[in-house]
Design a protein around this motif. Structure first.
Motif, PDB file in Angstrom:
ATOM      1  N   GLN A   1       0.817  -1.219   0.000  1.00 57.55           N
ATOM      2  CA  GLN A   1       0.000   0.000   0.000  1.00 57.55           C
ATOM      3  C   GLN A   1       0.853   1.273   0.000  1.00 57.55           C
ATOM      4  OE1 GLN A   1      -2.786  -0.564   3.277  1.00 57.55           O
ATOM      5  NE2 GLN A   1      -4.244  -1.432   1.828  1.00 57.55           N
ATOM      6  N   LYS A   2       2.001   1.206  -0.687  1.00 56.27           N
ATOM      7  CA  LYS A   2       2.885   2.368  -0.793  1.00 56.27           C
ATOM      8  C   LYS A   2       2.669   3.153  -2.074  1.00 56.27           C
ATOM      9  CE  LYS A   2       6.701   0.639   2.001  1.00 56.27           C
ATOM     10  NZ  LYS A   2       8.160   0.463   2.031  1.00 56.27           N
ATOM     11  N   SER A   3       2.162   2.475  -3.109  1.00 51.93           N
ATOM     12  CA  SER A   3       1.940   3.132  -4.395  1.00 51.93           C
ATOM     13  C   SER A   3       0.944   2.314  -5.205  1.00 51.93           C
ATOM     14  CB  SER A   3       3.259   3.280  -5.164  1.00 51.93           C
ATOM     15  OG  SER A   3       3.776   2.023  -5.537  1.00 51.93           O
TER      16      SER A   3
ATOM     17  N   PHE B   1      -0.277   6.371  -8.655  1.00 53.77           N
ATOM     18  CA  PHE B   1       0.163   7.072  -7.467  1.00 53.77           C
ATOM     19  C   PHE B   1       1.605   6.659  -7.183  1.00 53.77           C
ATOM     20  CE2 PHE B   1      -4.489   6.245  -6.234  1.00 53.77           C
ATOM     21  CZ  PHE B   1      -4.928   7.348  -6.951  1.00 53.77           C
ATOM     22  N   ASN B   2       2.544   7.545  -7.492  1.00 48.64           N
ATOM     23  CA  ASN B   2       3.957   7.243  -7.247  1.00 48.64           C
ATOM     24  C   ASN B   2       4.216   7.006  -5.769  1.00 48.64           C
ATOM     25  OD1 ASN B   2       4.535   7.541  -9.949  1.00 48.64           O
ATOM     26  ND2 ASN B   2       5.255   9.646  -9.728  1.00 48.64           N
ATOM     27  N   GLN B   3       3.432   7.671  -4.946  1.00 49.12           N
ATOM     28  CA  GLN B   3       3.540   7.506  -3.500  1.00 49.12           C
ATOM     29  C   GLN B   3       2.162   7.730  -2.896  1.00 49.12           C
ATOM     30  OE1 GLN B   3       6.077  10.383  -1.594  1.00 49.12           O
ATOM     31  NE2 GLN B   3       5.636   9.629   0.445  1.00 49.12           N
ATOM     32  N   ILE B   4       1.833   6.927  -1.904  1.00 51.04           N
ATOM     33  CA  ILE B   4       0.620   7.144  -1.118  1.00 51.04           C
ATOM     34  C   ILE B   4       1.072   7.466   0.300  1.00 51.04           C
ATOM     35  CG2 ILE B   4      -1.558   6.185  -0.293  1.00 51.04           C
ATOM     36  CD1 ILE B   4      -1.429   4.179  -2.646  1.00 51.04           C
TER      37      ILE B   4
ATOM     38  N   ASN C   1      -0.786  11.550   5.950  1.00 55.84           N
ATOM     39  CA  ASN C   1      -1.194  12.913   5.606  1.00 55.84           C
ATOM     40  C   ASN C   1      -2.326  12.956   4.587  1.00 55.84           C
ATOM     41  OD1 ASN C   1       0.647  14.528   7.235  1.00 55.84           O
ATOM     42  ND2 ASN C   1       2.234  13.571   5.979  1.00 55.84           N
ATOM     43  N   GLY C   2      -2.767  11.794   4.122  1.00 56.14           N
ATOM     44  CA  GLY C   2      -3.888  11.732   3.196  1.00 56.14           C
ATOM     45  C   GLY C   2      -3.593  12.314   1.824  1.00 56.14           C
ATOM     46  N   ILE C   3      -2.378  12.073   1.318  1.00 55.04           N
ATOM     47  CA  ILE C   3      -1.948  12.644   0.043  1.00 55.04           C
ATOM     48  C   ILE C   3      -1.461  11.537  -0.894  1.00 55.04           C
ATOM     49  CG2 ILE C   3      -0.350  14.252  -1.095  1.00 55.04           C
ATOM     50  CD1 ILE C   3      -0.021  15.666   1.616  1.00 55.04           C
ATOM     51  N   VAL C   4      -1.822  11.667  -2.182  1.00 57.69           N
ATOM     52  CA  VAL C   4      -1.221  10.835  -3.215  1.00 57.69           C
ATOM     53  C   VAL C   4      -0.523  11.754  -4.206  1.00 57.69           C
ATOM     54  CG1 VAL C   4      -2.769   8.857  -3.056  1.00 57.69           C
ATOM     55  CG2 VAL C   4      -3.323  10.721  -4.613  1.00 57.69           C
ATOM     56  N   TYR C   5       0.534  11.225  -4.799  1.00 54.97           N
ATOM     57  CA  TYR C   5       1.332  11.954  -5.781  1.00 54.97           C
ATOM     58  C   TYR C   5       1.196  11.214  -7.108  1.00 54.97           C
ATOM     59  CZ  TYR C   5       3.174  13.919  -1.499  1.00 54.97           C
ATOM     60  OH  TYR C   5       3.291  14.528  -0.276  1.00 54.97           O
ATOM     61  N   ILE C   6       0.529  11.846  -8.068  1.00 50.36           N
ATOM     62  CA  ILE C   6       0.276  11.205  -9.352  1.00 50.36           C
ATOM     63  C   ILE C   6       1.450  11.422 -10.302  1.00 50.36           C
ATOM     64  CG2 ILE C   6      -1.161  11.259 -11.437  1.00 50.36           C
ATOM     65  CD1 ILE C   6      -3.580  11.735  -9.748  1.00 50.36           C
ATOM     66  N   GLY C   7       1.823  10.353 -10.987  1.00 50.43           N
ATOM     67  CA  GLY C   7       2.822  10.418 -12.051  1.00 50.43           C
ATOM     68  C   GLY C   7       2.281   9.695 -13.270  1.00 50.43           C
ATOM     69  N   TYR C   8       2.773  10.070 -14.456  1.00 51.35           N
ATOM     70  CA  TYR C   8       2.236   9.479 -15.675  1.00 51.35           C
ATOM     71  C   TYR C   8       3.166   9.685 -16.854  1.00 51.35           C
ATOM     72  CZ  TYR C   8       0.519  14.336 -15.557  1.00 51.35           C
ATOM     73  OH  TYR C   8       0.404  15.699 -15.410  1.00 51.35           O
ATOM     74  N   TRP C   9       3.033   8.788 -17.831  1.00 54.63           N
ATOM     75  CA  TRP C   9       3.656   8.973 -19.145  1.00 54.63           C
ATOM     76  C   TRP C   9       2.845   8.211 -20.176  1.00 54.63           C
ATOM     77  CZ3 TRP C   9       5.461   4.891 -22.073  1.00 54.63           C
ATOM     78  CH2 TRP C   9       5.772   3.704 -21.410  1.00 54.63           C
ATOM     79  N   LEU C  10       2.887   8.723 -21.383  1.00 54.32           N
ATOM     80  CA  LEU C  10       2.121   8.154 -22.480  1.00 54.32           C
ATOM     81  C   LEU C  10       3.042   7.969 -23.667  1.00 54.32           C
ATOM     82  CD1 LEU C  10      -0.927   7.516 -22.776  1.00 54.32           C
ATOM     83  CD2 LEU C  10      -1.211   9.795 -23.751  1.00 54.32           C
TER      84      LEU C  10
END
Length: 180
Positions: free
Chosen positions: A64-66, A83-86, A90-99
Protein backbone atom coordinates in the motif's frame (compact mmCIF):
# COMPACT_ATOMS: atom_id res chain seq x y z
CA UNK A 1 -5.80 -7.52 -9.04
CA UNK A 2 -6.66 -3.89 -9.72
CA UNK A 3 -8.67 -3.04 -12.84
CA UNK A 4 -10.43 0.29 -13.32
CA UNK A 5 -12.57 0.85 -16.42
CA UNK A 6 -12.77 4.52 -17.39
CA UNK A 7 -14.84 4.19 -20.56
CA UNK A 8 -15.30 1.79 -23.49
CA UNK A 9 -11.84 2.61 -24.88
CA UNK A 10 -9.80 3.29 -21.77
CA UNK A 11 -8.93 1.32 -18.65
CA UNK A 12 -6.24 1.02 -16.01
CA UNK A 13 -4.88 -2.25 -14.71
CA UNK A 14 -2.19 -3.36 -12.37
CA UNK A 15 0.66 -4.54 -14.60
CA UNK A 16 1.59 -8.20 -14.61
CA UNK A 17 4.88 -9.80 -15.59
CA UNK A 18 3.21 -11.01 -18.78
CA UNK A 19 2.80 -7.31 -19.76
CA UNK A 20 6.56 -6.70 -19.70
CA UNK A 21 7.18 -7.26 -23.42
CA UNK A 22 4.41 -4.88 -24.52
CA UNK A 23 5.40 -2.24 -21.98
CA UNK A 24 9.06 -2.47 -22.90
CA UNK A 25 8.23 -2.24 -26.63
CA UNK A 26 6.17 0.90 -25.97
CA UNK A 27 8.99 2.38 -23.92
CA UNK A 28 11.58 1.52 -26.53
CA UNK A 29 9.65 2.92 -29.50
CA UNK A 30 8.98 6.16 -27.57
CA UNK A 31 12.45 6.35 -25.98
CA UNK A 32 13.74 9.55 -27.58
CA UNK A 33 10.40 11.29 -27.16
CA UNK A 34 10.10 10.31 -23.48
CA UNK A 35 13.74 10.99 -22.66
CA UNK A 36 13.14 14.76 -22.67
CA UNK A 37 11.20 14.53 -19.38
CA UNK A 38 11.79 11.10 -17.82
CA UNK A 39 15.09 10.31 -16.06
CA UNK A 40 14.82 6.51 -15.97
CA UNK A 41 15.01 5.62 -19.66
CA UNK A 42 18.75 4.90 -19.75
CA UNK A 43 18.14 2.25 -17.08
CA UNK A 44 15.43 0.52 -19.10
CA UNK A 45 17.25 -1.38 -21.81
CA UNK A 46 15.59 -4.79 -21.86
CA UNK A 47 12.41 -6.69 -21.10
CA UNK A 48 14.11 -7.85 -17.89
CA UNK A 49 14.45 -4.21 -16.77
CA UNK A 50 10.73 -3.76 -17.36
CA UNK A 51 10.01 -6.99 -15.45
CA UNK A 52 11.99 -5.55 -12.52
CA UNK A 53 9.90 -2.36 -12.70
CA UNK A 54 6.66 -4.37 -12.73
CA UNK A 55 7.79 -6.54 -9.81
CA UNK A 56 8.65 -3.43 -7.81
CA UNK A 57 5.26 -1.90 -8.68
CA UNK A 58 3.46 -5.06 -7.53
CA UNK A 59 5.43 -5.19 -4.27
CA UNK A 60 4.73 -1.53 -3.51
CA UNK A 61 1.04 -2.02 -4.31
CA UNK A 62 0.85 -5.00 -1.94
CA UNK A 63 2.48 -2.83 0.76
CA UNK A 64 0.00 0.00 0.00
CA UNK A 65 2.89 2.37 -0.79
CA UNK A 66 1.94 3.13 -4.40
CA UNK A 67 -0.33 2.20 -7.28
CA UNK A 68 1.20 1.90 -10.74
CA UNK A 69 -1.20 1.05 -13.54
CA UNK A 70 -0.82 0.16 -17.15
CA UNK A 71 -2.97 2.38 -19.35
CA UNK A 72 -4.90 0.33 -21.89
CA UNK A 73 -6.34 2.21 -24.84
CA UNK A 74 -8.54 0.05 -27.05
CA UNK A 75 -6.84 -2.96 -25.48
CA UNK A 76 -3.30 -1.76 -26.26
CA UNK A 77 -0.65 -0.65 -23.77
CA UNK A 78 -0.45 3.15 -24.07
CA UNK A 79 1.62 4.15 -21.03
CA UNK A 80 1.56 4.09 -17.25
CA UNK A 81 -0.07 6.25 -14.61
CA UNK A 82 -0.74 6.03 -10.95
CA UNK A 83 0.16 7.07 -7.47
CA UNK A 84 3.96 7.24 -7.25
CA UNK A 85 3.54 7.51 -3.50
CA UNK A 86 0.62 7.14 -1.12
CA UNK A 87 1.13 9.14 2.08
CA UNK A 88 -1.55 7.60 4.28
CA UNK A 89 -0.65 9.59 7.41
CA UNK A 90 -1.19 12.91 5.61
CA UNK A 91 -3.89 11.73 3.20
CA UNK A 92 -1.95 12.64 0.04
CA UNK A 93 -1.22 10.84 -3.21
CA UNK A 94 1.33 11.95 -5.78
CA UNK A 95 0.28 11.21 -9.35
CA UNK A 96 2.82 10.42 -12.05
CA UNK A 97 2.24 9.48 -15.67
CA UNK A 98 3.66 8.97 -19.15
CA UNK A 99 2.12 8.15 -22.48
CA UNK A 100 3.72 6.59 -25.54
CA UNK A 101 4.35 9.01 -28.37
CA UNK A 102 1.73 7.49 -30.68
CA UNK A 103 -1.03 8.00 -28.10
CA UNK A 104 -0.56 11.75 -27.62
CA UNK A 105 -3.19 14.33 -28.41
CA UNK A 106 -6.38 12.33 -27.82
CA UNK A 107 -7.15 13.40 -24.25
CA UNK A 108 -6.20 9.99 -22.90
CA UNK A 109 -4.05 11.23 -20.03
CA UNK A 110 -6.51 13.90 -18.92
CA UNK A 111 -9.19 11.20 -18.60
CA UNK A 112 -6.75 8.92 -16.78
CA UNK A 113 -5.71 11.59 -14.27
CA UNK A 114 -9.34 12.55 -13.71
CA UNK A 115 -10.17 8.90 -12.98
CA UNK A 116 -7.20 8.53 -10.61
CA UNK A 117 -8.20 11.71 -8.78
CA UNK A 118 -11.76 10.44 -8.41
CA UNK A 119 -10.41 7.14 -7.10
CA UNK A 120 -8.15 8.87 -4.56
CA UNK A 121 -10.99 10.94 -3.16
CA UNK A 122 -14.00 8.62 -3.48
CA UNK A 123 -12.47 5.18 -2.90
CA UNK A 124 -9.36 5.82 -0.83
CA UNK A 125 -10.92 8.78 1.04
CA UNK A 126 -7.72 10.82 0.83
CA UNK A 127 -7.52 14.58 1.27
CA UNK A 128 -5.14 15.73 -1.45
CA UNK A 129 -3.86 14.80 -4.89
CA UNK A 130 -0.58 16.36 -5.97
CA UNK A 131 1.02 16.46 -9.41
CA UNK A 132 4.50 17.77 -10.18
CA UNK A 133 5.75 18.53 -13.67
CA UNK A 134 8.82 20.21 -15.13
CA UNK A 135 8.20 23.90 -15.73
CA UNK A 136 8.93 23.57 -19.47
CA UNK A 137 6.81 20.40 -19.89
CA UNK A 138 3.67 22.12 -21.16
CA UNK A 139 1.90 18.89 -22.14
CA UNK A 140 2.26 17.41 -18.67
CA UNK A 141 1.38 20.68 -16.93
CA UNK A 142 -1.71 21.08 -19.08
CA UNK A 143 -3.36 18.05 -17.52
CA UNK A 144 -3.76 19.35 -13.94
CA UNK A 145 -4.52 22.81 -15.33
CA UNK A 146 -7.41 21.44 -17.46
CA UNK A 147 -8.74 19.56 -14.44
CA UNK A 148 -8.78 22.66 -12.23
CA UNK A 149 -5.84 21.83 -9.97
CA UNK A 150 -4.32 24.79 -8.13
CA UNK A 151 -0.74 25.76 -8.97
CA UNK A 152 0.87 25.76 -5.54
CA UNK A 153 4.32 26.94 -6.57
CA UNK A 154 7.66 26.02 -7.98
CA UNK A 155 10.40 23.80 -6.61
CA UNK A 156 13.82 24.75 -7.91
CA UNK A 157 16.13 22.02 -9.23
CA UNK A 158 13.54 19.41 -8.29
CA UNK A 159 14.74 16.71 -10.66
CA UNK A 160 17.93 15.74 -12.44
CA UNK A 161 17.37 14.83 -16.08
CA UNK A 162 20.59 13.23 -17.20
CA UNK A 163 22.96 16.22 -17.49
CA UNK A 164 20.83 19.06 -16.08
CA UNK A 165 18.30 19.95 -13.42
CA UNK A 166 14.73 21.10 -14.00
CA UNK A 167 12.38 23.07 -11.80
CA UNK A 168 8.94 21.63 -11.08
CA UNK A 169 5.56 23.27 -10.86
CA UNK A 170 3.45 21.74 -8.10
CA UNK A 171 -0.30 21.33 -8.57
CA UNK A 172 -2.71 20.31 -5.86
CA UNK A 173 -6.36 19.40 -5.52
CA UNK A 174 -8.11 18.99 -2.17
CA UNK A 175 -11.01 16.60 -1.77
CA UNK A 176 -13.47 19.36 -0.85
CA UNK A 177 -12.47 21.34 -3.98
CA UNK A 178 -12.91 18.48 -6.43
CA UNK A 179 -15.85 18.86 -8.83
CA UNK A 180 -17.15 21.97 -7.06
Amino acid sequence: MFIHIIDQDLSLKLPELKDAEDLFALTDTSREYLREWLPWLDGTNSVDDTKGFIQSALTNFARQKSLTTLILYKGEAAGTAGFNQIDWSNGIVYIGYWLGQGFQGSGIMTRVVEALTEYAFNELKLNKVEIRAAVENQKSRGIPERLGFINEGRIRCAEKLYDHYVDHEVYGMLSHEWKK
